[in-house]
Each structure stands twice: as C-alpha cells, then as structure tokens.
Design an enzyme around this catalytic site. Structure first.
Site, PDB file in Angstrom:
ATOM      1  N   GLU A   1       0.843  -1.206   0.000  1.00 45.81           N
ATOM      2  CA  GLU A   1       0.000   0.000   0.000  1.00 45.81           C
ATOM      3  C   GLU A   1       0.876   1.254   0.000  1.00 45.81           C
ATOM      4  O   GLU A   1       0.804   2.124   0.868  1.00 45.81           O
ATOM      5  CB  GLU A   1      -0.990   0.041   1.180  1.00 45.81           C
ATOM      6  CG  GLU A   1      -2.122   1.038   0.983  1.00 45.81           C
ATOM      7  CD  GLU A   1      -3.039   1.108   2.201  1.00 45.81           C
ATOM      8  OE1 GLU A   1      -2.660   1.676   3.237  1.00 45.81           O
ATOM      9  OE2 GLU A   1      -4.167   0.583   2.110  1.00 45.81           O
TER      10      GLU A   1
ATOM     11  N   HIS B   1     -14.277   2.697  18.228  1.00 41.77           N
ATOM     12  CA  HIS B   1     -12.827   2.440  18.320  1.00 41.77           C
ATOM     13  C   HIS B   1     -12.408   2.470  19.793  1.00 41.77           C
ATOM     14  O   HIS B   1     -12.970   3.228  20.588  1.00 41.77           O
ATOM     15  CB  HIS B   1     -12.113   3.543  17.537  1.00 41.77           C
ATOM     16  CG  HIS B   1     -10.686   3.241  17.186  1.00 41.77           C
ATOM     17  ND1 HIS B   1      -9.652   3.372  18.080  1.00 41.77           N
ATOM     18  CD2 HIS B   1     -10.115   2.832  16.025  1.00 41.77           C
ATOM     19  CE1 HIS B   1      -8.501   3.056  17.488  1.00 41.77           C
ATOM     20  NE2 HIS B   1      -8.759   2.723  16.229  1.00 41.77           N
TER      21      HIS B   1
ATOM     22  N   GLU C   1       0.069  10.133   9.581  1.00 42.31           N
ATOM     23  CA  GLU C   1       0.269   9.100   8.571  1.00 42.31           C
ATOM     24  C   GLU C   1       0.899   9.606   7.277  1.00 42.31           C
ATOM     25  O   GLU C   1       1.649   8.883   6.617  1.00 42.31           O
ATOM     26  CB  GLU C   1      -1.062   8.407   8.263  1.00 42.31           C
ATOM     27  CG  GLU C   1      -1.583   7.520   9.389  1.00 42.31           C
ATOM     28  CD  GLU C   1      -2.228   8.276  10.529  1.00 42.31           C
ATOM     29  OE1 GLU C   1      -2.398   9.523  10.426  1.00 42.31           O
ATOM     30  OE2 GLU C   1      -2.548   7.642  11.547  1.00 42.31           O
TER      31      GLU C   1
HETATM   32  C1  UD1 Z   1      -3.544   3.805  14.762  1.00 44.45           C
HETATM   33  C2  UD1 Z   1      -2.703   4.384  13.624  1.00 44.45           C
HETATM   34  C3  UD1 Z   1      -3.599   4.886  12.520  1.00 44.45           C
HETATM   35  C4  UD1 Z   1      -4.614   3.836  12.097  1.00 44.45           C
HETATM   36  C5  UD1 Z   1      -5.361   3.335  13.307  1.00 44.45           C
HETATM   37  C6  UD1 Z   1      -6.285   2.229  12.903  1.00 44.45           C
HETATM   38  C7  UD1 Z   1      -0.594   5.487  14.206  1.00 44.45           C
HETATM   39  C8  UD1 Z   1       0.085   6.739  14.597  1.00 44.45           C
HETATM   40  N1  UD1 Z   1      -1.923   5.518  14.103  1.00 44.45           N
HETATM   41  O1  UD1 Z   1      -4.276   4.883  15.344  1.00 44.45           O
HETATM   42  O2  UD1 Z   1      -2.794   5.216  11.388  1.00 44.45           O
HETATM   43  O3  UD1 Z   1      -5.506   4.406  11.170  1.00 44.45           O
HETATM   44  O4  UD1 Z   1      -4.429   2.837  14.264  1.00 44.45           O
HETATM   45  O5  UD1 Z   1      -7.247   1.960  13.880  1.00 44.45           O
HETATM   46  O6  UD1 Z   1       0.066   4.488  14.009  1.00 44.45           O
HETATM   47  N2  UD1 Z   1      -6.500   1.131  21.984  1.00 44.45           N
HETATM   48  C9  UD1 Z   1      -6.956   0.085  22.762  1.00 44.45           C
HETATM   49  N3  UD1 Z   1      -7.067  -1.164  22.197  1.00 44.45           N
HETATM   50  C10 UD1 Z   1      -6.779  -1.400  20.892  1.00 44.45           C
HETATM   51  C11 UD1 Z   1      -6.350  -0.319  20.119  1.00 44.45           C
HETATM   52  C12 UD1 Z   1      -6.196   0.933  20.667  1.00 44.45           C
HETATM   53  O7  UD1 Z   1      -7.242   0.245  23.937  1.00 44.45           O
HETATM   54  O8  UD1 Z   1      -6.901  -2.538  20.446  1.00 44.45           O
HETATM   55  C13 UD1 Z   1      -6.345   2.473  22.605  1.00 44.45           C
HETATM   56  C14 UD1 Z   1      -5.122   2.559  23.529  1.00 44.45           C
HETATM   57  O9  UD1 Z   1      -5.412   3.395  24.604  1.00 44.45           O
HETATM   58  C15 UD1 Z   1      -4.081   3.219  22.631  1.00 44.45           C
HETATM   59  C16 UD1 Z   1      -4.949   4.170  21.840  1.00 44.45           C
HETATM   60  O10 UD1 Z   1      -6.144   3.442  21.569  1.00 44.45           O
HETATM   61  O11 UD1 Z   1      -3.059   3.863  23.344  1.00 44.45           O
HETATM   62  C17 UD1 Z   1      -4.331   4.688  20.572  1.00 44.45           C
HETATM   63  O12 UD1 Z   1      -3.850   3.652  19.752  1.00 44.45           O
HETATM   64  P1  UD1 Z   1      -2.761   3.998  18.600  1.00 44.45           P
HETATM   65  O13 UD1 Z   1      -2.394   2.749  17.902  1.00 44.45           O
HETATM   66  O14 UD1 Z   1      -1.646   4.796  19.176  1.00 44.45           O
HETATM   67  O15 UD1 Z   1      -3.514   4.977  17.650  1.00 44.45           O
HETATM   68  P2  UD1 Z   1      -4.829   4.843  16.823  1.00 44.45           P
HETATM   69  O16 UD1 Z   1      -5.565   6.107  17.014  1.00 44.45           O
HETATM   70  O17 UD1 Z   1      -5.509   3.551  17.082  1.00 44.45           O
HETATM   71  N1  UDP Z   2     -13.080  -2.787  10.955  1.00 39.51           N
HETATM   72  C1  UDP Z   2     -13.398  -3.903  11.711  1.00 39.51           C
HETATM   73  N2  UDP Z   2     -14.224  -3.735  12.781  1.00 39.51           N
HETATM   74  C2  UDP Z   2     -14.727  -2.535  13.147  1.00 39.51           C
HETATM   75  C3  UDP Z   2     -14.376  -1.395  12.384  1.00 39.51           C
HETATM   76  C4  UDP Z   2     -13.539  -1.553  11.296  1.00 39.51           C
HETATM   77  O1  UDP Z   2     -12.966  -5.013  11.407  1.00 39.51           O
HETATM   78  O2  UDP Z   2     -15.467  -2.461  14.137  1.00 39.51           O
HETATM   79  C5  UDP Z   2     -12.157  -2.957   9.814  1.00 39.51           C
HETATM   80  C6  UDP Z   2     -12.641  -2.389   8.499  1.00 39.51           C
HETATM   81  O3  UDP Z   2     -13.328  -3.372   7.770  1.00 39.51           O
HETATM   82  C7  UDP Z   2     -11.346  -1.994   7.808  1.00 39.51           C
HETATM   83  C8  UDP Z   2     -10.421  -1.679   8.961  1.00 39.51           C
HETATM   84  O4  UDP Z   2     -10.995  -2.227  10.122  1.00 39.51           O
HETATM   85  O5  UDP Z   2     -10.787  -3.060   7.070  1.00 39.51           O
HETATM   86  C9  UDP Z   2     -10.245  -0.193   9.104  1.00 39.51           C
HETATM   87  O6  UDP Z   2      -9.580   0.076  10.279  1.00 39.51           O
HETATM   88  P1  UDP Z   2      -9.533   1.511  10.922  1.00 39.51           P
HETATM   89  O7  UDP Z   2     -10.699   2.294  10.472  1.00 39.51           O
HETATM   90  O8  UDP Z   2      -9.304   1.319  12.381  1.00 39.51           O
HETATM   91  O9  UDP Z   2      -8.166   2.099  10.341  1.00 39.51           O
HETATM   92  P2  UDP Z   2      -7.771   2.841   8.977  1.00 39.51           P
HETATM   93  O10 UDP Z   2      -8.227   2.010   7.838  1.00 39.51           O
HETATM   94  O11 UDP Z   2      -8.402   4.199   9.025  1.00 39.51           O
HETATM   95  O12 UDP Z   2      -6.281   2.934   9.073  1.00 39.51           O
END
Ligand code: UD1
Ligand code: UDP
Length: 381
Positions: free
Chosen positions: A125, A252, A139
């Site tokens: 990607e 999320h 990003e």
């Molecule tokens: C990250 C990515 C973003 C992507 C997104 C997909 C970076 C900087 N950001 O953002 O590009 O689009 O993931 O969802 O890499 N948390 C949980 N459990 C989980 C996941 C997250 O509790 O399974 C909470 C935690 O408190 C964590 C916070 O979410 O610290 C932020 O997670 P982080 O991976 O830093 O950023 P995202 O906003 O999820």
């Molecule tokens: N997705 C999922 N469960 C959810 C919400 C999203 O499996 O409850 C999947 C969705 O189909 C897609 C991916 O997660 O493939 C998108 O992830 P997210 O929106 O967290 O990140 P981004 O694509 O913006 O990086």
C-alpha cells in the site's frame, strides 16, 4: 542476492494495528504457502484487542509479539519503543527482507529499523498521498518516510504509482498490485458464505432495527479528536431523531473517541454504540448498511467495492479514486454538513442511486499473490 528453494528467503512481516493485520493476512498466507520464503511474523501490538480479533480470524500466531500498546500512548513514546524493539527482533531473525504495510507508527518504525540495518523493505500500500502533512496526521509523513526507504513499492492503483513517480521513486521499483484489502474482503465473504454464523452476532441488533435504514459509522482519526469528534456526535444525534433511521457505531477503543461518543450518544433509541466488531461482523455491517459514514481509510476502500455510498469525515483524502468515481464524498466534520449530506442520500433516490454503484478501483482480490511473486523475482528466488 540469490536464494534457492532449498534455502528459502527469510522475510519478516511487521504489523501492529487492526487495518495492517487485515491488509496483510492475505500476504502472510501467500508467503507461508510459498516454498521460496521463510515467513516470520512480528506484531508490535500497537493495538491489542483490535489486533487480536484479526489474528484470531486469520489464524495467525505471531513469531514475535512485542505487546507495546499502552493506554492512550503518545506518538513519541510509541515510536521510540517500536524502533528499539523491532530492531532487536531484526537482529535475532536476520531477515533478508522486511515487509510493512501502510502508514502507521509500526510501519514507519519497522522501515526505519530495517534501513538502519540495510535490510531491503517491501512496502504494501505504497504511494498514498493527501498532500497535507496534517491530514491525516501523522500518517502522511509516516508513509513518505517509508517511501524514501522502500526497495519495492506496491502501489494499489495508478494514482498511487503516479504519486511515487512525482517523488522520484524509480519506476522499476514501483508495481501496481491492487490493494490487499480486496483480497481480505473476498476471503471473509467466502468464509461467511460457508458459515453464516461467523457473522451472526448482529442478529439481535438487526431485529431491533428491522424496517429502519441503517447507517454504519466509524471514527478514530487523531486530527478529528476534540472538536471533530464533538461535531460528529452532534450530527449523529440529529440524524437519530429520524424515526426511519438507525445508526450502528462500533466504537474504536481509543479513549479519545470513546469518551466523547459514550457521553454524547449513550442511551439514544436509534443509536447502537457497540464494541469493535471482528472482521466478519464488520463485513456484515457493511452489507446491511445503506450508507457508511466514516473517517477510516480502509472503509473508504471496502464500501465502494460493495456498492455502499461512503461519506468521508475528512478534509482531504489519499484515496481519491472513490471520490472521482462518485461512490465516496468528502464531507469534513461540520455537523450541519454531515446531516445535510446524509439526509440528501436518504431522501433523494436518484442521488443515492448515483453513489450506490459497486465500484472497485482498489483491486481484484489477487494482490497478495502478485506481491509475493514480485518479491521472489527481486531476490532471484
Ligand atoms: C492507529 C494508527 C492509525 C490507524 C489506526 C487504525 C498510528 C500513529 N496511528 O491509530 O494510522 O488508522 O491505528 O485503527 O500508528 N487502543 C486500545 N485497544 C486497541 C487499540 C487501541 O485500547 O486494540 C487504545 C489505547 O489506549 C491506545 C490508543 O487506543 O493507546 C491509541 O492507539 P494507537 O495505535 O496509538 O492509535 P490509533 O488512534 O488507534
Ligand atoms: N473494521 C473492523 N471492525 C470494526 C471497524 C472496522 O474489522 O469495528 C475494519 C474495516 O473493515 C477496515 C479496517 O478495520 O478493514 C479499518 O480500520 P480503521 O478504520 O481502524 O483504520 P484505517 O483504515 O483508518 O487505518
């Protein structure tokens, strides 16, 4: 470097978040099935629960799990830990190649740690660009860093190939492969067809909202934290006043999203705030929704592929293909604008039909195999 089938090339596949796992599981499966490769998987676990949901469905047991997620982690703390820990794994594994996907902190740090060891990086990607380093943040810069390092750039479309050429990436190192998210979507569709119970967990909600028009919502972008999230919640409250409409919103796990949505939207009759769905259930939500309202990258690719209009709560997009084709529309995070756009699609059949065309510029579901063959060609395997 030449490898033979008796000496398979070790490739270390690195990922850490839900979308990377979804977009890489088809590639991991193809690598594992290919005798030219010795595929090793390292998860940073930048996400925990949302990553584990995908690992389970895809049947992946990582060789390394760094378990790096911390509550509300900072970008600098996360990035520092990632570079150090991913570097350690590379030193232990001594891979011939490293693979990363997309533009997360894990992907950027993985590419950088590999570069520090002069290990060639394969970028899945590649070439997505919004042209604005603060949308999406961080990003846009993460993927530019990976773009500066990668040996092979797997661009999903000609648009992303052109963006890389503009940055002087050599043409021979760019390959348009399609996006592996379509491979993942096909795979999950086939699993659900075999076993509908895999996506049966929404049945109660579907019964509760029977006869209503369903809008699926996701939101998590950092640049939307604060006012953006408040505005999105305000828009959803207004939309939910319509008795013919229901909103299903898997929230999320990021606390910056959950706090606002729980405070503003809990207890509304027409709104279901639910836990993140595993991939089969999210595919089910995509199929029952009339409209998707999202700031997600992946959902912008999946919804058009399934003929679902997608309203994108961002100012810019690095995925203009859906917008150009008319299946996606940028609506930003102004509440009034979101409500107007949703109501227009709900009330104007012609406007809806114009957007609800299955359109799939992002891939044909065969991207993973192409990527594996191209890497094998590059290493002479
Ligand atoms: C990250 C990515 C973003 C992507 C997104 C997909 C970076 C900087 N950001 O953002 O590009 O689009 O993931 O969802 O890499 N948390 C949980 N459990 C989980 C996941 C997250 O509790 O399974 C909470 C935690 O408190 C964590 C916070 O979410 O610290 C932020 O997670 P982080 O991976 O830093 O950023 P995202 O906003 O999820
Ligand atoms: N997705 C999922 N469960 C959810 C919400 C999203 O499996 O409850 C999947 C969705 O189909 C897609 C991916 O997660 O493939 C998108 O992830 P997210 O929106 O967290 O990140 P981004 O694509 O913006 O990086």
């Amino acid at each position: 470097m030449t490898e033979t089938s008796t000496n398979p090339a070790r490739i270390l596949v690195i990922f850490g978040t839900r979308p990377e796992a979804i977009k890489l599981f088809p590639v991991v499966a193809a690598l594992k099935a290919d005798p030219r490769f010795d595929a090793r998987v390292c998860v940073s676990a930048q996400h925990r629960g949302m990553l584990d949901q995908v690992l389970e469905i895809a049947g992946i047991t990582p060789d390394h799990d760094l378990d790096l997620m911390r509550p509300n982690q900072t970008l600098d703390g996360l990035t520092a830990a990632l570079i150090t820990e991913l570097g350690r794994v590379m030193d232990a594994e001594q891979p011939a190649r490293v693979m990363v996907q997309g533009d997360t902190a894990t992907a950027m740090a993985g590419a950088l740690a590999a570069y520090y060891r002069k290990i060639p990086v394969d970028h899945v990607e590649a070439g997505l660009r919004s042209g604005n380093i603060y949308h999406p943040w961080p990003e846009e810069v993460n993927r530019k860093i990976i773009g500066a390092i990668a040996r092979l750039h797997f661009a999903p479309t000609q648009v992303s190939r052109a963006a890389l050429l503009r940055e002087n990436v050599p043409d021979a190192q760019i390959h348009v492969t399609g996006n592996t998210v379509i491979d993942a979507l096909h795979w999950v569709g086939a699993r659900i067809a075999e076993n509908p119970a895999l996506a049966g967990g929404l049945a109660d909600l579907e019964a509760r909202f029977a006869g209503k028009r369903i809008i699926g919502v996701t939101s998590h972008r950092r640049e939307n934290f604060g006012d953006g999230m408040e505005n999105i919640a305000t828009a959803i409250r207004t939309i939910a006043q319509r008795p013919d409409t229901a909103i299903i919103f898997p929230v999320h796990l990021n606390p910056n999203v959950r706090a606002v949505m729980n405070e503003r939207l809990a207890g509304l009759d027409n709104v279901a705030l639910i836990e993140p769905l595993d991939y089969p259930h999210f595919a089910r939500l995509l199929s029952i929704a009339e409209i998707m309202l999202t700031d997600s990258g992946g959902v912008q690719e999946e919804a058009p592929a399934l003929g679902k209009p997608v309203l994108v709560m961002r100012e810019t997009t690095e995925r203009p293909e859906g917008v150009e084709a008319g299946t996606a529309r940028l609506v930003g995070t102004d509440s009034a604008r979101i409500v107007t756009e949703i109501f227009s699609l709900l009330d104007d059949k012609a406007a809806y039909e114009a957007m609800a065309r299955a359109h799939n510029p992002f891939g044909d579901g065969q991207s993973a195999g192409r990527i594996v063959d191209l890497i094998a060609g590059d290493i002479g395997a």
